[in-house]
Design a protein around this motif. Structure first.
Motif, PDB file in Angstrom:
ATOM      1  N   ASN A  11      25.945  45.854  41.834  1.00 51.57           N
ATOM      2  CA  ASN A  11      24.714  47.104  41.860  1.00 51.57           C
ATOM      3  C   ASN A  11      23.561  46.288  41.817  1.00 51.57           C
ATOM      4  O   ASN A  11      23.361  45.108  41.864  1.00 51.57           O
ATOM      5  N   SER A  12      22.362  47.216  42.260  1.00 52.10           N
ATOM      6  CA  SER A  12      21.075  46.650  42.485  1.00 52.10           C
ATOM      7  C   SER A  12      21.051  45.448  43.236  1.00 52.10           C
ATOM      8  O   SER A  12      20.729  44.462  43.255  1.00 52.10           O
ATOM      9  N   LEU A  13      21.652  45.576  44.528  1.00 53.41           N
ATOM     10  CA  LEU A  13      21.875  44.523  45.284  1.00 53.41           C
ATOM     11  C   LEU A  13      20.454  44.120  46.002  1.00 53.41           C
ATOM     12  O   LEU A  13      19.715  44.880  46.302  1.00 53.41           O
ATOM     13  N   LYS A  14      20.380  42.792  46.207  1.00 55.21           N
ATOM     14  CA  LYS A  14      19.314  42.330  46.763  1.00 55.21           C
ATOM     15  C   LYS A  14      19.609  41.559  48.007  1.00 55.21           C
ATOM     16  O   LYS A  14      20.675  41.155  48.371  1.00 55.21           O
ATOM     17  N   PRO A  15      18.562  41.436  48.929  1.00 52.83           N
ATOM     18  CA  PRO A  15      18.746  40.548  50.425  1.00 52.83           C
ATOM     19  C   PRO A  15      19.514  39.223  50.027  1.00 52.83           C
ATOM     20  O   PRO A  15      20.393  38.914  50.740  1.00 52.83           O
ATOM     21  N   GLU A  16      19.238  38.689  49.174  1.00 51.42           N
ATOM     22  CA  GLU A  16      19.633  37.112  48.666  1.00 51.42           C
ATOM     23  C   GLU A  16      21.006  37.365  48.413  1.00 51.42           C
ATOM     24  O   GLU A  16      21.746  36.265  48.315  1.00 51.42           O
ATOM     25  N   ASP A  17      21.653  38.514  48.097  1.00 50.87           N
ATOM     26  CA  ASP A  17      23.168  38.526  47.932  1.00 50.87           C
ATOM     27  C   ASP A  17      24.015  38.523  49.020  1.00 50.87           C
ATOM     28  O   ASP A  17      25.298  38.446  49.087  1.00 50.87           O
ATOM     29  N   THR A  18      23.379  38.682  50.345  1.00 54.42           N
ATOM     30  CA  THR A  18      23.839  38.639  51.473  1.00 54.42           C
ATOM     31  C   THR A  18      24.773  37.436  51.837  1.00 54.42           C
ATOM     32  O   THR A  18      24.178  36.288  51.699  1.00 54.42           O
ATOM     33  N   ALA A  19      25.967  37.340  51.860  1.00 55.51           N
ATOM     34  CA  ALA A  19      27.090  36.302  52.145  1.00 55.51           C
ATOM     35  C   ALA A  19      28.444  36.915  52.548  1.00 55.51           C
ATOM     36  O   ALA A  19      28.530  38.118  52.238  1.00 55.51           O
ATOM     37  N   VAL A  20      29.172  35.853  52.975  1.00 50.32           N
ATOM     38  CA  VAL A  20      30.648  36.199  52.698  1.00 50.32           C
ATOM     39  C   VAL A  20      31.207  36.059  51.387  1.00 50.32           C
ATOM     40  O   VAL A  20      31.000  34.833  50.639  1.00 50.32           O
ATOM     41  N   TYR A  21      31.744  36.988  50.850  1.00 49.33           N
ATOM     42  CA  TYR A  21      32.483  36.703  49.407  1.00 49.33           C
ATOM     43  C   TYR A  21      34.075  36.510  49.669  1.00 49.33           C
ATOM     44  O   TYR A  21      34.474  37.232  50.208  1.00 49.33           O
ATOM     45  N   TYR A  22      34.364  35.453  48.860  1.00 50.70           N
ATOM     46  CA  TYR A  22      35.672  35.278  48.627  1.00 50.70           C
ATOM     47  C   TYR A  22      36.131  35.336  47.339  1.00 50.70           C
ATOM     48  O   TYR A  22      35.625  35.011  46.238  1.00 50.70           O
ATOM     49  N   CYS A  23      37.601  35.806  47.253  1.00 48.01           N
ATOM     50  CA  CYS A  23      38.185  35.765  46.086  1.00 48.01           C
ATOM     51  C   CYS A  23      39.228  34.393  46.040  1.00 48.01           C
ATOM     52  O   CYS A  23      39.642  34.272  46.856  1.00 48.01           O
ATOM     53  N   ALA A  24      39.279  33.784  44.856  1.00 53.41           N
ATOM     54  CA  ALA A  24      40.211  32.925  44.594  1.00 53.41           C
ATOM     55  C   ALA A  24      40.984  32.599  43.364  1.00 53.41           C
ATOM     56  O   ALA A  24      40.526  33.473  42.198  1.00 53.41           O
ATOM     57  N   ALA A  25      42.282  32.241  43.560  1.00 50.37           N
ATOM     58  CA  ALA A  25      42.972  32.116  42.219  1.00 50.37           C
ATOM     59  C   ALA A  25      43.317  30.688  41.743  1.00 50.37           C
ATOM     60  O   ALA A  25      43.394  29.853  42.562  1.00 50.37           O
TER      61      ALA A  25
END
Length: 125
Positions: A84-98
């Motif tokens: 929520n309340s996303l900011k331009p600096e949150d721009t990225a490729v998001y990965y999940c990992a185990a």
């Protein structure tokens, strides 16, 4: 075969919300912690949040605390990241990992064993 499949990325305006999903298969879900990481162009990979599946302990990086929420649906072997309340600096490729039997709050990428392919999140100003 171990698989982690992210979904839910996209383009959103600043202040908006997105919910990412990480569907896991091929391993015993309860034995792992699931982490979300992100990498912006020209920057190092950054840990965002993690959850220990067995006891649902959660941890957040300071940069997202209060804005992002991690949760799991153990019946579906899926972890979510509500942003929520996303900011331009949150721009990225998001990965999940185990990561196998990681203690709560371990958000160091080299400690994680399996990775998804990533999903792009773009926040426009």
């Amino acid at each position: 075969e171990v698989q982690l499949v992210e979904s839910g990325g996209g383009l959103v305006q600043a202040g908006g919300s997105l919910k990412l999903s990480c569907a896991a298969s091929g391993f015993t879900f309860d034995d792992y912690a699931i982490g979300w990481f992100r990498q912006a162009p020209g920057k190092e990979r950054e840990g965002v949040s993690c959850i220990t599946i067995r006891d649902s302990s959660t941890y957040y990086a300071d940069s997202v605390k209060g804005r992002f929420t991690i949760s799991s649906d153990n019946a579906k072997n899926t972890v979510y990241l509500q942003m929520n309340s996303l900011k331009p600096e949150d721009t990225a490729v998001y990965y999940c990992a185990a990561g196998y039997r990681l203690r709560a709050g371990v958000l160091v990428s080299r400690r994680y064993d399996y990775w998804g392919q990533g999903t792009q999140v773009t926040v426009s100003s």
